[in-house]
Structure formats: structure tokens, C-alpha cells
Motif scaffolding. Structure first.
Motif, mmCIF file in Angstrom:
data_model
loop_
_atom_site.group_PDB
_atom_site.id
_atom_site.type_symbol
_atom_site.label_atom_id
_atom_site.label_comp_id
_atom_site.label_asym_id
_atom_site.label_seq_id
_atom_site.Cartn_x
_atom_site.Cartn_y
_atom_site.Cartn_z
ATOM 1 N N PHE A 1 0.797 -1.235 0.000
ATOM 2 C CA PHE A 1 0.000 0.000 0.000
ATOM 3 C C PHE A 1 0.827 1.281 0.000
ATOM 4 O O PHE A 1 0.282 2.355 0.213
ATOM 5 C CB PHE A 1 -0.954 0.057 1.210
ATOM 6 N N ILE A 2 2.119 1.208 -0.225
ATOM 7 C CA ILE A 2 2.933 2.409 -0.058
ATOM 8 C C ILE A 2 4.246 2.239 -0.836
ATOM 9 O O ILE A 2 4.614 1.122 -1.171
ATOM 10 C CB ILE A 2 3.200 2.624 1.457
ATOM 11 N N LEU B 1 2.651 8.298 -1.315
ATOM 12 C CA LEU B 1 1.348 7.788 -1.724
ATOM 13 C C LEU B 1 1.493 6.914 -2.975
ATOM 14 O O LEU B 1 2.067 7.351 -3.964
ATOM 15 C CB LEU B 1 0.453 8.986 -2.029
ATOM 16 N N THR C 1 -2.724 2.830 -2.271
ATOM 17 C CA THR C 1 -2.971 3.285 -0.894
ATOM 18 C C THR C 1 -4.480 3.425 -0.674
ATOM 19 O O THR C 1 -5.154 4.107 -1.441
ATOM 20 C CB THR C 1 -2.296 4.641 -0.653
ATOM 21 N N ALA D 1 -5.986 6.624 4.146
ATOM 22 C CA ALA D 1 -4.727 6.217 4.784
ATOM 23 C C ALA D 1 -3.713 7.352 4.686
ATOM 24 O O ALA D 1 -3.663 8.072 3.683
ATOM 25 C CB ALA D 1 -4.182 4.963 4.119
ATOM 26 N N THR E 1 0.060 8.884 4.416
ATOM 27 C CA THR E 1 1.412 8.574 3.946
ATOM 28 C C THR E 1 2.241 9.848 4.079
ATOM 29 O O THR E 1 1.723 10.893 4.484
ATOM 30 C CB THR E 1 1.412 8.112 2.477
ATOM 31 N N ASN F 1 -5.408 9.990 2.384
ATOM 32 C CA ASN F 1 -5.471 9.872 0.928
ATOM 33 C C ASN F 1 -6.891 10.181 0.450
ATOM 34 O O ASN F 1 -7.861 9.663 1.000
ATOM 35 C CB ASN F 1 -5.064 8.444 0.556
ATOM 36 N N PRO G 1 -8.193 4.026 -4.715
ATOM 37 C CA PRO G 1 -7.059 3.150 -5.043
ATOM 38 C C PRO G 1 -7.389 2.182 -6.168
ATOM 39 O O PRO G 1 -8.562 1.969 -6.501
ATOM 40 C CB PRO G 1 -6.818 2.408 -3.734
ATOM 41 N N TYR H 1 4.068 2.351 6.364
ATOM 42 C CA TYR H 1 2.602 2.328 6.340
ATOM 43 C C TYR H 1 2.027 2.183 7.759
ATOM 44 O O TYR H 1 1.151 2.952 8.165
ATOM 45 C CB TYR H 1 2.117 1.189 5.452
ATOM 46 N N ASN I 1 0.266 5.396 9.918
ATOM 47 C CA ASN I 1 -1.148 5.235 10.248
ATOM 48 C C ASN I 1 -1.363 4.747 11.682
ATOM 49 O O ASN I 1 -2.485 4.405 12.047
ATOM 50 C CB ASN I 1 -1.795 4.256 9.258
#
Lengths: 293, 107
Positions: free
Chosen positions: A149-150, A158, A162, A166, A168, A175, A179, A231, A235
Motif C-alpha cells: 500500500f505504499i 502515496l 494506498t 490512509a 502517507t 489519501n 485506489p 505504512y 497510520n
């Protein structure tokens, strides 16, 4: 150190230990297909990529195909390092261009099993066009896409995978974009084998990799892997182990599910399973098929 | 070993017994092996390796059944198991190959 504690050194001296030649230096069974001199690898503690490589090595052994028939091609990124750690023919290519190299290698040596082992930033973002066109042509190659995811290696920017909301490095307030749904993307372009697992599902991931390697046609295995350093930290999700626990509690096995419904929302249920498995003539099968006789 | 029901032919089989090997210098202390070992064989050691990570040690090695999960889940290729009762395993395998027809026929 208390005498009751057994570490590898004391265990090696025990009478039940393996023969002396084996004991002097511990050799991991997977070292047969790993470049031992480069280990320990660069991946962070609790990163999921190492588990994917371990499953991949087991999958290669299970296929029964001789190892000289395999070629592993990686792009740039954390997962792009895989090509440097496996003791197989391997290419470490330019960013996003792993699939073009794989296409060339596959067309020049159709008997080889070409495996592209790369990350989401490399395959889906920068190499996104190559991915969809390889799927459209139905090239007989296997893609293993490790999705964390990153963009891990470059500092947590980003990525197009992602999840919504979320955080980043480049989206500190969350974000705002939709996605990519990777299985749906490749399935709609004509992929013949699409599966998604997480790095927790080690044995199912190995089975999916084996099936993908043996599949005639474009096959993609997406593996959701924890990125603990970026990630999870950005987060506030804990470590990679906390993400593994999350996968354990929130993964739903949905074999054959409609790929439209496989979007990944931030910290929501993740649908895993084998979604597409169809037979279709490959690119090489179709060469000259339309020519007049 | 706990069973949800005791198999009728349990006395004919022997649980495989595994030995755990840890390549200490490769370990990065993620503790996946400790957390996911179904038999609770491993524990994080108080000692640490050259890079400063606390590596696992096998504290209940007799409980290892050679399920191989630690080897597969370890992201560092730092732990593996080997079966330590080969003869017993061979016998069990022979029996297992002979058993299913009879066993399934009755069910």
C-alpha cells in the motif's frame, strides 16, 4: 546464560544433532535457492516480503520444474530486491519496466518460466501500462505483486494502491484518491489466473504461486504484505505483527468472487482467494493463427 | 497432542518430533515464529545477536512436531526444523498409505 537454555550452539553439540559436516555451519534448507552471502537481507523487521520469498522458493520446489528453467525479474523498490536474493537467473531492471524485460525474455526463450516479482509501486503505478498490456496480450508469464500500500523504499509516498483515508508521507491528512483494485484491473484486461492472499496465508500463498507458475497464460498473485516502518507507523497501526493479526481477523476467503467487489478500504475486511482461473490461448499460441494457409 | 476426537487408530501412529535450528545472526527479532508456533516451543531470548536483535530460543523443544510453520513464516530465513524420528515417520507414512481405504470405507 542458564544451562537449561538451549540455543543453536549448545543444541549442535547434543548427541541427536545432525552429522558434523552439517553442524559446523547451520544451513537453512531454502539456502539452496538463496544467495546466502547477501543475507541477512535489507528488509525491515516484520516486513512481509521475506515470507513471500520463502513461500515462492517452496512453490518453485513443488512445481518440480528444474531451477535453471526459472527466471525472476524485479523492478525497483523493496520487493525489487528479490531478484538479488534468489539464486536463479534474475534481472534487476529499471523502475516499472520489469514486465517489458520479462516479455522479451519470454518471447526469446518460451520454454523458460518467467516470474516477475515486484511491488505495487513498481508494477501498478510506474509500470501500470506494461501490466495491463501484458494481461491484454495474455503472455505466458507469472506476476507476483507484493502490495504493501505504499512506496516503501523511497520514504513512504502515496501509491496508487494506498487505501482511501490512509496517511502517507505525501498525504499527511489522508489519501483522497480511489485506489487501484489490482485483481479487477488485470482480470478485466484478460488475465487467466488472478489470486490474492496476504503474507499471513503462507501455505495458500505457496499453492497460489505454484498454480500461477504452472498456468499457461498471464497469471497474477497479489500478496498483501505489512510495511511496518512506513505504512504502519504513519497510520499508527503498530508493527508488522499487529498487521498480521489484523489480516488474521479481517480476511475473508471468497474464491471465485466478482473482482469488482475486491476493493480494499482502509482497515476494513480484505477479500482473499482465487478469483479467476480460465483457459485461453496465449500470445505465442495466437502468433500466426490468423494467417492464411 | 489434543484432538477434537480421538482417532480410532491413534496408537498406531506416532507424532513426528522436530528439532528447531536457529541461525541467530540472521534474526531480526520479529517474533513471528514465537507467536505463530502452534505448540509454544519458542520464546524470545534475553540475549541478543550482533545486530542487537533478541532472537528466539527453543524452550520446549520436546513439543515440536515438525510442522514447519516457523520456517515458512520467518521473513529472515533464520529458523528451520528437521524431523528427528525418521523411522517412526516412515512407519507412520506406510500405515497412512495403507489405512485410508479401510478407514474411509467404514465412514
Amino acid at each position: 546464560m542458564s544451562p537449561s537454555r538451549t540455543d543453536s550452539a549448545t543444541r549442535n553439540a547434543s548427541p541427536t544433532a545432525p552429522p558434523a559436516a552439517e553442524r559446523t555451519a547451520l544451513r537453512h534448507p531454502k539456502d539452496l535457492l538463496l544467495r546466502e552471502d547477501r543475507l541477512p537481507h535489507i528488509w525491515c523487521p516484520t516486513c512481509g516480503i521475506g515470507t513471500c520469498v520463502a513461500s515462492f522458493i517452496e512453490a518453485i520446489a513443488e512445481t518440480g520444474i528444474p531451477e535453471e528453467k526459472f527466471a525472476v525479474i524485479s523492478g525497483i523498490g523493496c520487493t525489487g530486491r528479490v531478484a538479488g536474493y534468489v539464486k536463479l537467473d534474475s534481472f534487476h531492471t529499471t523502475h516499472g519496466r520489469a514486465i517489458p524485460y520479462a516479455t522479451g525474455l519470454h518471447l526469446a526463450h518460451p520454454e523458460m518460466k518467467v516470474v516477475v516479482f515486484s511491488g505495487d509501486g513498481d508494477l501498478v503505478a510506474i509500470g501500470g501500462n506494461h501490466l495491463i498490456h501484458a494481461a491484454r496480450r495474455n503472455l505466458d508469464i507469472t506476476i507476483i505483486c507484493v502490495n504493501n500500500f505504499i512506496y516503501g523504499m523511497t520514504g513512504g509516498q502515496l501509491a496508487p494502491t494506498t487505501p482511501h483515508t490512509a496517511r502517507t508521507t505525501t498525504s499527511p491528512k489522508g489519501n483522497w484518491e480511489y485506489p487501484f483494485n489490482v485483481p479487477h484491473l488485470v482480470a478485466s484486461c484478460g488475465a487467466t489466473y488472478v489470486a490474492r492472499w496476504t503474507s499471513l496465508h503462507v501455505r495458500r500463498m505457496r499453492q497460489a504461486m505454484r498454480e500461477a507458475i504452472l498456468k499457461r497464460g498471464f497469471s497474477l498473485v497479489e500478496i498483501i504484505a505489512p510495511c511496518s516502518t512506513l505504512y504502519a507507523r504513519k497510520n499508527r497501526l503498530g508493527t508488522g505483527y499487529d498487521l498480521m493479526k489484523f489480516y488474521h481477523d479481517n480476511c475473508e476467503v471468497r474464491h471465485g468472487a466478482d473482482t469488482k467487489e475486491l476493493d480494499i478500504e482502509f482497515q476494513q475486511k480484505i477479500a482473499v482467494g482465487k478469483f479467476v482461473d480460465v483457459e485461453k490461448p496465449t500470445f505465442l499460441d495466437r502468433i500466426g493463427a490468423g494467417r492464411k494457409k | 497432542m489434543r484432538f477434537w476426537r480421538t482417532p480410532l487408530d491413534r496408537d498406531k501412529f506416532e507424532c513426528p518430533h522436530g528439532q528447531v535450528f536457529i541461525i541467530v545472526e540472521r534474526c531480526k527479532g520479529c517474533a513471528f515464529c514465537v507467536e505463530y508456533c502452534p505448540r509454544g516451543v519458542l520464546e524470545i531470548s534475553e540475549k541478543f545477536n550482533k545486530k542487537g536483535y533478541h532472537y528466539p530460543v527453543a524452550v520446549r523443544e520436546g513439543a515440536c512436531v515438525d510442522c514447519n510453520l516457523c520456517e515458512v513464516i520467518c521473513p529472515e530465513f533464520a529458523i528451520y526444523t528437521e524431523c528427528r524420528n525418521e523411522c517412526a515417520e516412515d512407519e507412520a507414512a506406510e500405515e497412512a498409505s495403507a489405512q485410508p481405504e479401510g478407514g474411509e470405507g467404514t465412514s
